[in-house]
Design a protein around this motif. Structure first.
Motif, PDB file in Angstrom:
ATOM      1  N   MET A  87       0.824  -1.461   0.050  1.00 15.24           N
ATOM      2  CA  MET A  87       0.143   0.106   0.048  1.00 15.24           C
ATOM      3  C   MET A  87       0.934   1.190   0.119  1.00 15.24           C
ATOM      4  O   MET A  87       0.571   2.078  -0.661  1.00 15.24           O
ATOM      5  CB  MET A  87      -1.065   0.147   1.277  1.00 15.24           C
ATOM      6  CG  MET A  87      -1.900  -1.167   1.456  1.00 15.24           C
ATOM      7  SD  MET A  87      -3.469  -0.856   0.647  1.00 15.24           S
ATOM      8  CE  MET A  87      -4.054   0.367   1.413  1.00 15.24           C
ATOM      9  N   GLY A  88       1.878   1.341   0.709  1.00 14.52           N
ATOM     10  CA  GLY A  88       2.855   2.463   0.652  1.00 14.52           C
ATOM     11  C   GLY A  88       3.385   2.710  -0.544  1.00 14.52           C
ATOM     12  O   GLY A  88       3.615   3.700  -1.025  1.00 14.52           O
TER      13      GLY A  88
ATOM     14  N   LEU B 215       1.872   5.730  -7.201  1.00 17.80           N
ATOM     15  CA  LEU B 215       0.888   5.982  -8.155  1.00 17.80           C
ATOM     16  C   LEU B 215       0.138   7.118  -7.655  1.00 17.80           C
ATOM     17  O   LEU B 215       0.136   8.349  -8.451  1.00 17.80           O
ATOM     18  CB  LEU B 215      -0.161   4.810  -8.205  1.00 17.80           C
ATOM     19  CG  LEU B 215       0.252   3.631  -8.877  1.00 17.80           C
ATOM     20  CD1 LEU B 215      -0.804   2.485  -8.516  1.00 17.80           C
ATOM     21  CD2 LEU B 215       0.602   3.732 -10.181  1.00 17.80           C
ATOM     22  N   ILE B 216      -0.271   7.477  -6.480  1.00 18.83           N
ATOM     23  CA  ILE B 216      -0.939   8.617  -5.973  1.00 18.83           C
ATOM     24  C   ILE B 216      -0.115   9.863  -5.904  1.00 18.83           C
ATOM     25  O   ILE B 216      -0.431  10.882  -6.049  1.00 18.83           O
ATOM     26  CB  ILE B 216      -1.921   8.229  -4.731  1.00 18.83           C
ATOM     27  CG1 ILE B 216      -2.793   7.025  -5.176  1.00 18.83           C
ATOM     28  CG2 ILE B 216      -2.266   9.213  -4.166  1.00 18.83           C
ATOM     29  CD1 ILE B 216      -3.337   6.640  -3.620  1.00 18.83           C
ATOM     30  N   GLY B 217       1.001   9.570  -5.315  1.00 20.05           N
ATOM     31  CA  GLY B 217       2.077  10.704  -4.944  1.00 20.05           C
ATOM     32  C   GLY B 217       2.408  11.250  -6.549  1.00 20.05           C
ATOM     33  O   GLY B 217       2.599  12.496  -6.579  1.00 20.05           O
ATOM     34  N   ALA B 218       2.820  10.497  -7.464  1.00 20.19           N
ATOM     35  CA  ALA B 218       2.853  11.082  -8.826  1.00 20.19           C
ATOM     36  C   ALA B 218       1.799  11.977  -9.295  1.00 20.19           C
ATOM     37  O   ALA B 218       2.013  12.644  -9.846  1.00 20.19           O
ATOM     38  CB  ALA B 218       3.473   9.873  -9.538  1.00 20.19           C
ATOM     39  N   GLN B 219       0.530  11.142  -8.959  1.00 18.86           N
ATOM     40  CA  GLN B 219      -0.714  11.929  -9.366  1.00 18.86           C
ATOM     41  C   GLN B 219      -0.730  13.297  -8.692  1.00 18.86           C
ATOM     42  O   GLN B 219      -1.177  14.307  -9.482  1.00 18.86           O
ATOM     43  CB  GLN B 219      -1.972  11.026  -9.279  1.00 18.86           C
ATOM     44  CG  GLN B 219      -1.957   9.917 -10.327  1.00 18.86           C
ATOM     45  CD  GLN B 219      -2.209  10.270 -11.763  1.00 18.86           C
ATOM     46  OE1 GLN B 219      -2.928  11.299 -12.033  1.00 18.86           O
ATOM     47  NE2 GLN B 219      -1.488   9.632 -12.386  1.00 18.86           N
ATOM     48  N   GLU B 220      -0.395  13.256  -7.551  1.00 22.41           N
ATOM     49  CA  GLU B 220      -0.679  14.779  -6.844  1.00 22.41           C
ATOM     50  C   GLU B 220       0.353  15.607  -7.296  1.00 22.41           C
ATOM     51  O   GLU B 220       0.207  16.674  -7.423  1.00 22.41           O
ATOM     52  CB  GLU B 220      -0.409  14.507  -5.081  1.00 22.41           C
ATOM     53  CG  GLU B 220      -1.514  13.998  -4.512  1.00 22.41           C
ATOM     54  CD  GLU B 220      -1.270  13.646  -3.153  1.00 22.41           C
ATOM     55  OE1 GLU B 220      -0.333  13.704  -2.681  1.00 22.41           O
ATOM     56  OE2 GLU B 220      -2.416  13.546  -2.262  1.00 22.41           O
ATOM     57  N   ALA B 221       1.764  15.191  -7.525  1.00 21.19           N
ATOM     58  CA  ALA B 221       2.694  16.013  -8.085  1.00 21.19           C
ATOM     59  C   ALA B 221       2.110  16.580  -9.517  1.00 21.19           C
ATOM     60  O   ALA B 221       2.488  17.755  -9.911  1.00 21.19           O
ATOM     61  CB  ALA B 221       3.967  15.567  -8.223  1.00 21.19           C
TER      62      ALA B 221
END
Length: 196
Positions: free
Chosen positions: A22-23, A29-35
């Protein structure tokens, strides 16, 4: 219910593995999308600011055009008064007509000197200089010079020399001043100037 230590270790391992997966999913995935979303938001703000600047420029284009037209008309009006043709006659007539309403006597006019403008570099006009001399009372002379420079923005007065008049017949003549000065005017040597 008690679990055996082997089952408990497997459950802890599965939980740790799940948390790790999950980390990694969050980070990649999610961190890259937020950036990416932050970059898009920054670009959107920049585009909005540019759009506002463009709208402001478009809105002021009418004012800029009106200012340009006004300045062009003012320049054309001033160019109508710029020296042309026989420069000595032009100076003589201009000064004679102007001094008519002043108590200033100007009997002497020197020859005219035409040259490049020393006022500004690569200025599109030539300059012409003439020396004049005469007599006047101090206040009359001061008013004449002030009004002359205000009336003719394309001319300037330089090298003013004042001396008291000596040997006057009357007491009032002894209060007069003798003056000498140079008047510099612009000359428009473009072909359009000759057609006026």
């Amino acid at each position: 219910m008690r679990m055996s230590s082997e089952k408990r270790n497997k459950l802890i391992g599965v939980g740790a593995l799940t948390a790790g997966v999950m980390g990694l999913i969050w980070y990649f995935l999610i961190g890259a999308q937020e950036a990416t979303l932050r970059e898009i938001a920054d670009q959107t703000r920049e585009c909005t600011k540019q759009r506002a600047d463009i709208r402001s420029a478009i809105g002021s284009a009418t004012k800029i055009e009106a200012d340009y037209d006004s300045a062009t008309q003012k320049l054309a009006s001033i160019e109508q008064e710029i020296a042309t043709g026989d420069l000595y006659s032009w100076f003589y007539n201009t000064i004679k007509n102007f001094k008519a309403s002043y108590h200033v006597d100007i009997p002497d006019f020197s020859n005219v000197e035409v040259g490049d403008t020393t006022l500004l570099y690569k200025f599109p006009y030539k300059q012409v200089k003439i020396g004049i001399s005469g007599t006047a009372y101090f206040n009359d002379f001061g008013r004449f010079v002030s009004d002359f420079e205000n009336r003719y923005p394309h001319m300037r007065i330089e090298n003013v020399a004042l001396q008291p008049v000596t040997g006057g017949e009357r007491e009032a003549d002894r209060e007069k001043l003798s003056f000498r000065m140079d008047i510099i005017a612009l000359v428009n040597e473009s072909p359009a100037a000759d057609k006026r």
